[in-house]
Write an enzyme that holds these catalytic residues in place. Structure first.
Site, mmCIF file in Angstrom:
data_model
loop_
_atom_site.group_PDB
_atom_site.id
_atom_site.type_symbol
_atom_site.label_atom_id
_atom_site.label_comp_id
_atom_site.label_asym_id
_atom_site.label_seq_id
_atom_site.Cartn_x
_atom_site.Cartn_y
_atom_site.Cartn_z
ATOM 1 N N CYS A 77 0.923 -1.436 -0.058
ATOM 2 C CA CYS A 77 0.035 0.156 0.100
ATOM 3 C C CYS A 77 0.988 1.164 0.049
ATOM 4 O O CYS A 77 1.714 1.579 -0.948
ATOM 5 C CB CYS A 77 -1.085 -0.049 0.964
ATOM 6 N N HIS A 177 -3.736 -4.399 -0.208
ATOM 7 C CA HIS A 177 -3.388 -5.068 1.133
ATOM 8 C C HIS A 177 -3.392 -6.427 1.102
ATOM 9 O O HIS A 177 -4.490 -7.023 1.029
ATOM 10 C CB HIS A 177 -4.554 -4.494 2.165
ATOM 11 N N GLU A 179 -2.615 -8.504 3.402
ATOM 12 C CA GLU A 179 -3.214 -9.053 4.541
ATOM 13 C C GLU A 179 -4.716 -8.997 4.622
ATOM 14 O O GLU A 179 -5.332 -9.467 5.568
ATOM 15 C CB GLU A 179 -2.659 -8.193 5.706
#
Length: 195
Positions: A77, A177, A179
């Site tokens: 990001c 992202h 995650e």
């Protein structure tokens, strides 16, 4: 495997650490230059605003250290945007590792800024995306982006194409992202850790 997560108060660090824990891995959250130099892999996550992030990186001398690293490095990001030369966001000078300038999404009919939510990856061209398809979706939250260039290894469109992922030598980075991108993000992290 010795994994360092760069600590520059850049946000979303805990979710990256949890993602690694789900893979059965422990990482060290650190700004210590020796620990970073000695790591096998580097993760550089971030949320927030470019000029504040660069101020913190400079205060810790990380702006000088990071470009010299030779091990596999993954920006996430804001961590991707900071690898560029310059950002329109508060006129910030960046790390200059990759030859792009970060620009703001234009206002377009039917497209809100920030670009927030799920979007599919296109034009995949890296081992980072082994086992993935161009129909696979990942999670984005950003108002600024890197244009498509020779460094681009994946694209997305909002509405025009932009760099969803970039690479230069050992430096890889993704605008989305990992995650927060479910099994697709997990696979990308796994692929990175195998590089």
């Amino acid at each position: 495997m010795n994994i360092a997560v760069i600590d520059y108060k850049g946000g979303n660090v805990q979710s990256v650490l949890f993602a690694l824990e789900r893979l059965g891995l422990q990482a060290t959250l650190t700004a210590d230059h020796n620990l970073i130099r000695g790591a096998d892999k580097i993760l550089f996550p971030g949320e927030g605003e470019a000029s504040s992030a660069m101020r913190e990186l400079r205060a810790q001398g990380l702006d000088q250290l990071l470009p010299t690293l030779t091990q596999p490095f993954l920006g996430i990001c804001l961590g991707m945007q900071l690898l560029g030369r310059h950002s329109q966001e508060n006129d910030a000078e960046l790390l200059g590792i990759l030859p792009f300038d970060v620009v703001r999404f234009p206002e377009a009919a039917g497209y809100k800024v920030p670009h927030m939510g799920w979007n599919n990856l296109q034009q995949l061209r890296s081992p980072l995306f082994a086992g993935l398809r161009e129909e696979d979706y990942v999670y984005f939250v950003h108002s600024y982006y890197a244009p498509v260039g020779d460094y681009t290894i994946a694209e997305a469109a909002y509405p025009a194409p932009f760099s969803a992922a970039v690479q230069h030598e050992n430096f890889y980075a993704v605008q989305f992202h990992t995650e927060k991108s479910g099994p697709v993000g997990t696979r990308i992290l796994e692929n990175f850790l195998k590089l």
